[in-house]
Scaffold this active site. Structure first.
Site, mmCIF file in Angstrom:
data_model
loop_
_atom_site.group_PDB
_atom_site.id
_atom_site.type_symbol
_atom_site.label_atom_id
_atom_site.label_comp_id
_atom_site.label_asym_id
_atom_site.label_seq_id
_atom_site.Cartn_x
_atom_site.Cartn_y
_atom_site.Cartn_z
ATOM 1 N N PHE A 244 26.111 -54.655 30.948
ATOM 2 C CA PHE A 244 26.796 -54.620 32.254
ATOM 3 C C PHE A 244 28.275 -54.230 32.168
ATOM 4 C CE2 PHE A 244 23.438 -57.915 32.387
ATOM 5 C CZ PHE A 244 22.577 -57.272 33.269
ATOM 6 N N ASP A 245 28.709 -53.492 33.196
ATOM 7 C CA ASP A 245 30.136 -53.158 33.317
ATOM 8 C C ASP A 245 30.818 -54.046 34.353
ATOM 9 O OD1 ASP A 245 29.724 -50.993 31.588
ATOM 10 O OD2 ASP A 245 29.083 -49.729 33.276
ATOM 11 N N THR A 246 30.020 -54.532 35.300
ATOM 12 C CA THR A 246 30.578 -55.312 36.411
ATOM 13 C C THR A 246 29.835 -56.636 36.531
ATOM 14 O OG1 THR A 246 31.136 -53.280 37.599
ATOM 15 C CG2 THR A 246 31.007 -55.300 38.909
ATOM 16 N N GLN B 74 34.564 -55.288 34.846
ATOM 17 C CA GLN B 74 35.116 -55.487 36.196
ATOM 18 C C GLN B 74 34.569 -56.811 36.736
ATOM 19 O OE1 GLN B 74 33.634 -52.771 39.251
ATOM 20 N NE2 GLN B 74 35.633 -52.826 40.277
ATOM 21 N N ARG C 142 24.350 -51.312 36.405
ATOM 22 C CA ARG C 142 25.191 -51.862 35.326
ATOM 23 C C ARG C 142 25.973 -53.084 35.840
ATOM 24 N NH1 ARG C 142 25.057 -50.691 30.188
ATOM 25 N NH2 ARG C 142 27.323 -50.962 30.079
#
Lengths: 305, 305
Positions: free
Chosen positions: A21-23, A55, A246
């Protein structure tokens, strides 16, 4: 859907989880803290995620606080955030009223059953409102109020919306006004419909419980602008521009947080057991609702490994 | 079941109707009066029935008033009744707690969400209680209340019952106490569950709406001791010893009054159109609930012919 994967104490599983994951969307009460009690290692966990370039968005159904109030709460508990990282249901409702519902003025006034958090967010979106924390409504109902609400003289002709949320100052007079507007055809909105509020390590009546008299009296259900309403997900995505595949929703409640993430088709959901739901609620047969997170952990701090 | 027979203006039908019954059970709000406005010819109609030797019982779900309070209301509006002819839901609840539920002392204390009518009837049946009109609960909730309710120190260890009814002084603090007791396992009772209250020619939030926060927060439904609960019919019959087949229930609400009479297998039911329901609600397809009175009239006074 398979069984949720347990992360606490399993370092390889945690690393795999973080890499997906990015967020991260976070619920607050029951995840970061309970009432005024911050859970251990909350700040360190968020710092670890930031250090990996993730994020972070704090998506809360608590409508009693504005985003600015929420930032103060983070500050007080020693967790660094910016106002823009906070997305509350009061803000979500204000954005919905101002930018999506867009009733023609002057019939776009809102009667608020709720606290100052709602008022601040409506003000920020230039939405006219009455009710809320108005001191003149914080009193017992009197015989003449019944007459004046009945004949409409106590009702503002411009109110076209009733927006209800958690109100620690709920009383019969406010409920009677709100019901009067609903009977007249006002649009019924709710910041959120959580039945309970986690406080002091237990549960208290939540927004959904405070709105319940209006639902029962009017026979109508409000459009809810908090989790799990996808109106809120759309608003969050519109602001933060993340890749849903993501993105992971982290929360303690199956019927709000985890459903919010699943219905929003996020890449994943993580249930933490520091709040309302227990693992028995989603493992195996679970609570019968079929809502299961992809991952679970005893507490958020376990992500530190 | 056939279509309801319309009595207004049909003298032979009225006479046939009157001859079928020895006892009439009356709902009050919406039948005899609306709020403080008595309907025309109410007193004369009751006098006519008495002159024909009919037994009259006034069965009301209004829990804010004791039977003695109710008698005062009849007196003020010029309708002669005795206290014993009045049977309210607060009285029904007190009788149920004292004579049927009979929890062993000292764990039989009642937490009341409601007005003085409930307190008076509990007192008359020697049932210990707290809450109700207690001035110390008529205030805003404070941070220490959350802590003290959560750790149980603000809760009375002897409370084994939560009895909820219409409370014009409902507030978050009282709801939080009641919810605290329910979470601890208290028996959940309601005087009645009417969603609305007819007042000043319109509707206001009723007992069912004021109880709704507790239902929503706890996920439990109360046992209701008012119409249409047959616990109330049994209590009324136990006191008045009438022949059900020669008894008629007169009311304005299908889902409370008329259902109460039908489920109690009374000889008949009469709907009057001076309150909540309209004839469209029960003629033909009706409101879809299938609850149909045997007779209907525009107003009670039409029985005078």
């Amino acid at each position: 859907m398979g069984e949720p994967r347990y992360l606490s104490g399993d370092q390889p599983a945690i690393e795999e989880f973080l890499a997906k994951f990015d967020t991260f969307l976070f619920d607050c009460d029951g995840v970061l803290w309970s009432g005024d009690h911050i859970f251990p290692r909350t700040a360190e966990t968020l710092e670890m995620l930031r250090s990996k370039g993730k994020q972070l968005v704090f998506v809360t159904n608590n409508s009693t606080k504005s985003r600015a109030d929420y930032k103060k709460k983070f500050d007080k508990l020693g967790v660094p955030v910016t106002v823009d990282e906070v997305f509350g249901s009061a803000y979500s409702a204000a954005v919905y009223i101002a930018r999506i519902l867009k009733l023609p003025a002057p019939k776009n006034k809102v009667f608020v059953l709720g606290e100052s958090g709602i008022e601040e967010e409506l003000r920020a979106e230039n939405v006219p409102f009455i009710g809320g924390t108005d001191a003149s409504l914080r009193r017992d109902i009197e015989p003449e109020d019944f007459t004046n609400i009945a004949d409409g003289s106590a009702l503002d002709p411009d109110v076209g919306i009733v927006l209800a949320g958690l109100d620690f100052h709920v009383n019969y007079l406010k409920l009677a006004h709100a019901f009067g507007y609903l009977k007249r055809g006002a649009t019924f909105l709710a910041t959120n419909t959580d039945s309970t509020l986690p406080m002091a390590h237990t549960l208290f009546p939540g927004a959904g419980s405070i709105e319940a008299p209006l639902v029962t009296a009017s026979g109508k259900s409000p459009l809810a602008l908090g989790k799990p309403s996808q109106a809120m997900m759309d608003a969050v995505e519109g602001k933060f521009k993340f890749d849903r595949s993501r993105t992971c929703m982290i929360g303690d409640r199956l019927n709000t947080d985890i459903r919010f993430g699943i219905e929003g088709q996020l890449g994943g959901t993580l249930a933490v057991l520091s709040g309302v739901n227990k693992k028995e609620d989603f493992l195996g047969e679970g609570d019968g609702t079929g809502v299961k997170p992809a991952f679970y952990a005893d507490k958020l701090g376990d992500l530190l490994g």
